[in-house]
Scaffold this motif. Structure first.
Motif, PDB file in Angstrom:
ATOM      1  N   HIS A  28       0.823  -1.217   0.000  1.00 41.02           N
ATOM      2  CA  HIS A  28       0.000   0.000   0.000  1.00 41.02           C
ATOM      3  C   HIS A  28       0.856   1.265   0.000  1.00 41.02           C
ATOM      4  CE1 HIS A  28       1.185  -0.412   4.177  1.00 41.02           C
ATOM      5  NE2 HIS A  28       0.847   0.843   4.374  1.00 41.02           N
ATOM      6  N   TYR A  29       2.190   1.110   0.063  1.00 38.67           N
ATOM      7  CA  TYR A  29       3.065   2.277   0.169  1.00 38.67           C
ATOM      8  C   TYR A  29       3.007   3.148  -1.077  1.00 38.67           C
ATOM      9  CZ  TYR A  29       4.875  -0.473   4.004  1.00 38.67           C
ATOM     10  OH  TYR A  29       4.968  -1.214   5.151  1.00 38.67           O
ATOM     11  N   CYS A  30       3.324   4.423  -0.889  1.00 32.22           N
ATOM     12  CA  CYS A  30       3.382   5.355  -2.014  1.00 32.22           C
ATOM     13  C   CYS A  30       4.498   4.911  -2.968  1.00 32.22           C
ATOM     14  CB  CYS A  30       3.705   6.774  -1.533  1.00 32.22           C
ATOM     15  SG  CYS A  30       2.655   7.374  -0.207  1.00 32.22           S
ATOM     16  N   PRO A  31       4.445   5.324  -4.235  1.00 30.93           N
ATOM     17  CA  PRO A  31       5.529   4.995  -5.168  1.00 30.93           C
ATOM     18  C   PRO A  31       6.886   5.426  -4.606  1.00 30.93           C
ATOM     19  CG  PRO A  31       3.691   5.977  -6.345  1.00 30.93           C
ATOM     20  CD  PRO A  31       3.371   6.089  -4.880  1.00 30.93           C
ATOM     21  N   GLY A  32       7.866   4.525  -4.664  1.00 32.78           N
ATOM     22  CA  GLY A  32       9.236   4.874  -4.273  1.00 32.78           C
ATOM     23  C   GLY A  32       9.510   4.861  -2.786  1.00 32.78           C
ATOM     24  N   CYS A  33       8.539   4.476  -1.972  1.00 27.48           N
ATOM     25  CA  CYS A  33       8.728   4.525  -0.513  1.00 27.48           C
ATOM     26  C   CYS A  33       9.813   3.545  -0.053  1.00 27.48           C
ATOM     27  CB  CYS A  33       7.417   4.186   0.183  1.00 27.48           C
ATOM     28  SG  CYS A  33       7.578   4.172   1.968  1.00 27.48           S
ATOM     29  N   SER A  34      10.698   4.036   0.812  1.00 33.10           N
ATOM     30  CA  SER A  34      11.798   3.194   1.304  1.00 33.10           C
ATOM     31  C   SER A  34      11.310   1.966   2.064  1.00 33.10           C
ATOM     32  CB  SER A  34      12.707   3.999   2.236  1.00 33.10           C
ATOM     33  OG  SER A  34      13.208   5.130   1.586  1.00 33.10           O
ATOM     34  N   HIS A  35      10.131   2.043   2.657  1.00 35.93           N
ATOM     35  CA  HIS A  35       9.636   0.877   3.400  1.00 35.93           C
ATOM     36  C   HIS A  35       9.654  -0.385   2.525  1.00 35.93           C
ATOM     37  CE1 HIS A  35       8.475   2.524   7.252  1.00 35.93           C
ATOM     38  NE2 HIS A  35       7.686   3.440   6.721  1.00 35.93           N
ATOM     39  N   GLY A  36       9.328  -0.236   1.244  1.00 34.04           N
ATOM     40  CA  GLY A  36       9.290  -1.403   0.361  1.00 34.04           C
ATOM     41  C   GLY A  36      10.645  -2.078   0.254  1.00 34.04           C
ATOM     42  N   GLY A  62       2.122   3.323  12.160  1.00 36.42           N
ATOM     43  CA  GLY A  62       2.822   4.132  11.171  1.00 36.42           C
ATOM     44  C   GLY A  62       2.497   3.513   9.829  1.00 36.42           C
ATOM     45  N   CYS A  63       3.112   3.999   8.762  1.00 38.04           N
ATOM     46  CA  CYS A  63       2.790   3.437   7.448  1.00 38.04           C
ATOM     47  C   CYS A  63       3.030   1.936   7.381  1.00 38.04           C
ATOM     48  CB  CYS A  63       3.574   4.163   6.362  1.00 38.04           C
ATOM     49  SG  CYS A  63       2.822   5.745   5.940  1.00 38.04           S
ATOM     50  N   SER A  64       4.016   1.449   8.140  1.00 41.18           N
ATOM     51  CA  SER A  64       4.345   0.024   8.054  1.00 41.18           C
ATOM     52  C   SER A  64       3.510  -0.835   8.998  1.00 41.18           C
ATOM     53  CB  SER A  64       5.840  -0.175   8.328  1.00 41.18           C
ATOM     54  OG  SER A  64       6.225   0.511   9.499  1.00 41.18           O
ATOM     55  N   ASN A 132      13.951   5.644   9.600  1.00 38.67           N
ATOM     56  CA  ASN A 132      13.909   7.079   9.917  1.00 38.67           C
ATOM     57  C   ASN A 132      13.722   7.895   8.637  1.00 38.67           C
ATOM     58  OD1 ASN A 132      14.320   9.699  10.736  1.00 38.67           O
ATOM     59  ND2 ASN A 132      16.488   9.429  11.259  1.00 38.67           N
ATOM     60  N   ASN A 133      12.488   8.369   8.446  1.00 41.64           N
ATOM     61  CA  ASN A 133      12.241   9.245   7.289  1.00 41.64           C
ATOM     62  C   ASN A 133      11.963  10.687   7.739  1.00 41.64           C
ATOM     63  OD1 ASN A 133       9.662   8.903   8.293  1.00 41.64           O
ATOM     64  ND2 ASN A 133       8.968   7.621   6.603  1.00 41.64           N
ATOM     65  N   ALA A 134      12.317  10.982   8.979  1.00 40.49           N
ATOM     66  CA  ALA A 134      12.287  12.353   9.497  1.00 40.49           C
ATOM     67  C   ALA A 134      10.900  12.998   9.470  1.00 40.49           C
ATOM     68  CB  ALA A 134      13.295  13.242   8.760  1.00 40.49           C
ATOM     69  N   TYR A 136       6.310  12.088  10.293  1.00 43.90           N
ATOM     70  CA  TYR A 136       5.207  11.150  10.491  1.00 43.90           C
ATOM     71  C   TYR A 136       4.553  10.957   9.132  1.00 43.90           C
ATOM     72  CZ  TYR A 136       5.171  12.203  15.601  1.00 43.90           C
ATOM     73  OH  TYR A 136       5.468  12.373  16.921  1.00 43.90           O
ATOM     74  N   GLY A 137       4.912   9.888   8.448  1.00 37.61           N
ATOM     75  CA  GLY A 137       4.376   9.667   7.107  1.00 37.61           C
ATOM     76  C   GLY A 137       2.886   9.386   7.134  1.00 37.61           C
ATOM     77  N   MET A 138       2.492   8.439   7.956  1.00 34.59           N
ATOM     78  CA  MET A 138       1.126   7.914   7.901  1.00 34.59           C
ATOM     79  C   MET A 138       0.048   8.967   8.130  1.00 34.59           C
ATOM     80  SD  MET A 138      -0.661   5.203  10.397  1.00 34.59           S
ATOM     81  CE  MET A 138      -1.672   3.883   9.793  1.00 34.59           C
ATOM     82  N   THR A 223      13.288   7.660   2.781  1.00 31.67           N
ATOM     83  CA  THR A 223      12.548   8.813   2.254  1.00 31.67           C
ATOM     84  C   THR A 223      11.056   8.654   2.505  1.00 31.67           C
ATOM     85  OG1 THR A 223      12.192   7.767   0.114  1.00 31.67           O
ATOM     86  CG2 THR A 223      14.208   9.089   0.361  1.00 31.67           C
ATOM     87  N   CYS A 224      10.379   9.773   2.506  1.00 29.46           N
ATOM     88  CA  CYS A 224       8.914   9.793   2.503  1.00 29.46           C
ATOM     89  C   CYS A 224       8.548  10.851   1.482  1.00 29.46           C
ATOM     90  CB  CYS A 224       8.379  10.140   3.886  1.00 29.46           C
ATOM     91  SG  CYS A 224       6.589  10.404   3.897  1.00 29.46           S
ATOM     92  N   SER A 225       8.484  10.447   0.215  1.00 28.49           N
ATOM     93  CA  SER A 225       8.296  11.453  -0.835  1.00 28.49           C
ATOM     94  C   SER A 225       6.959  12.170  -0.679  1.00 28.49           C
ATOM     95  CB  SER A 225       8.442  10.819  -2.220  1.00 28.49           C
ATOM     96  OG  SER A 225       7.576   9.728  -2.337  1.00 28.49           O
ATOM     97  N   SER A 226       5.958  11.467  -0.192  1.00 30.89           N
ATOM     98  CA  SER A 226       4.650  12.135  -0.010  1.00 30.89           C
ATOM     99  C   SER A 226       4.725  13.196   1.071  1.00 30.89           C
ATOM    100  CB  SER A 226       3.568  11.118   0.344  1.00 30.89           C
ATOM    101  OG  SER A 226       3.365  10.254  -0.730  1.00 30.89           O
ATOM    102  N   GLY A 227       5.321  12.843   2.208  1.00 31.48           N
ATOM    103  CA  GLY A 227       5.427  13.801   3.311  1.00 31.48           C
ATOM    104  C   GLY A 227       6.376  14.946   2.985  1.00 31.48           C
TER     105      GLY A 227
END
Ligand SMILES: Cc1ncc(C[n+]2csc(CCOP(=O)(O)OP(=O)(O)O)c2C)c(N)n1
Ligand code: SF4
Ligand code: SF4
Ligand code: SF4
Ligand SMILES: [Mg+2]
Lengths: 255, 76
Positions: A28-36, A62-64, A132-134, A136-138, A223-227
């Protein structure tokens, strides 16, 4: 000399593919999200160590939070920030299992600061993966303790101000000071060489579980490109320029 | 001399068009399609000008694990 694609695209020529320890569910992560990428590395390590049926993950808030949909191992989900406490219980009741938490910076370095400090201070035989994406993404890109000075977030529209919000928390360095931690490192997953190093660190942390070498702690700067309101490619560039000076990569402690 | 040729297969329906594989490719093999997949993403495909060497960089950086990389040793 040209070689037909169909001569190359054959089972015996595969050099890289999705590990079977990933479920294959669309993340469900945004495109390019480091979590993946981090999920993929954990899955590859448990698959290569042959310990899929002995590995228990504790996912965060959190997102994960839904990580259990993607890595095909046993999982449980902890209340916000409490994954190290839950992992403590599991690892004490199940010696011989590979128990890890997976946590974001809001989860680990904000609401869960007490739990991670004490679990590491007790030297629990667990692995902690800290992404650590610096931000709160979610919840829509609010400031986290790890947010950089001057970084714009939805709660610091004019940039993080140290007078108002304090300094970026370097929790990984703090945890390295505790006698309970055995292996503490900071990695990233933005390039193939960085990904190889991060994977080796994750492997080493899981191997440490067998030796009961104290808590292994792996920060992944991500990274959190959306945030951050950037494209994934811009986010990687921004991470290298802005995050790495504040959060330098490399091993901090290895006993 | 041994020479390697490569190819990649992207699961285009699961690709999110993040472009990370495109910039990670050392030989400019990949580019994002003009068309979109079912989710509306411009998926990655082997339509760049370069020739694939099967280095697997694209596969490694793909957060969604949707790239399979093939590499064949081609004797001259
Ligand atoms: C007790 C409680 N407080 C606050 C929240 C709201 N909340 C959900 S996720 C989150 C922080 C997520 O940030 P992080 O841990 O950095 O994860 P990311 O999404 O960036 O990976 C917060 C504050 C909550 N769900 N529960
Ligand atoms: S909001 Fe940020 S951390 Fe969450 S999935 Fe999107 S890019 Fe990843
Ligand atoms: S395998 Fe290497 S050369 Fe081929 S497309 Fe991927 S990154 Fe490019
Ligand atoms: S890295 Fe993966 S998800 Fe991103 S564009 Fe390439 S194939 Fe698609
Ligand atoms: Mg975060």
């Amino acid at each position: 000399m040209s070689v037909e694609l169909k001569e190359i695209i054959k089972e015996e020529n595969i050099v890289y593919r999705k590990t079977p320890a990933l479920t294959g569910n669309v993340m469900h992560y945004c495109p390019g999200c480091s979590h993946g990428v981090v999920h993929k590395l954990i899955a590859e390590v448990v698959e290569e160590m042959g310990v899929r049926d002995k590995t228990i993950g504790v996912s965060p808030v959190g997102c994960s939070v839904l990580a259990y949909n993607y890595i095909d191992i046993d999982w449980t989900e902890a209340a916000h920030g409490r994954a190290p406490a839950v992992a403590t219980g599991i690892s004490r009741l199940h010696p011989g299992k590979f128990v890890f938490t997976y946590q974001g910076d809001g989860d680990l370095a904000s609401i869960g600061t007490a739990e991670v400090m004490h679990a590491c201070n007790r030297g629990e035989n667990i692995v902690i993966i800290f992404v650590n994406n610096a931000i709160y993404g979610m919840t829509g890109g609010q400031m986290a303790p790890t947010t950089l000075v001057g970084q714009v977030t939805s709660t610091t529209p004019r940039g993080r101000d140290v007078k108002l919000n304090g300094f970026p928390m370097k929790i990984t360095e703090l945890l390295a000071r505790l006698d309970g931690t055995g292996f503490v490192t900071r990695q990233a997953v933005h390039t193939p060489p960085a990904i190889r190093k991060a994977k080796n660190a994750i492997r080493k942390a899981f191997e440490n579980t067998k030796k009961d070498k104290g808590t292994s702690f792996i920060e992944i700067v991500g990274t959190c490109s959306s945030g951050w309101k950037m494209t994934p490619v811009e986010a990687n560039r921004w991470m290298v320029e802005k995050m790495f000076p504040e959060y330098p990569l490399g091993d901090i402690k290895d006993i | 001399m041994a020479k390697f040729k490569g190819a990649v297969v992207v699961d285009t329906e699961k690709c999110k068009g993040c472009n990370l594989c495109v910039v990670a490719c050392p030989t400019g093999v990949l580019s994002l399609a003009r068309e979109v997949n079912g989710k509306g993403y411009h998926y990655s495909e082997m339509t760049g000008p370069g020739e694939c060497i099967g280095c697997a960089n694209c596969g490694m950086v793909c957060p969604d694990a949707v790239i399979t990389v093939y590499r064949k040793n081609v004797q001259n």
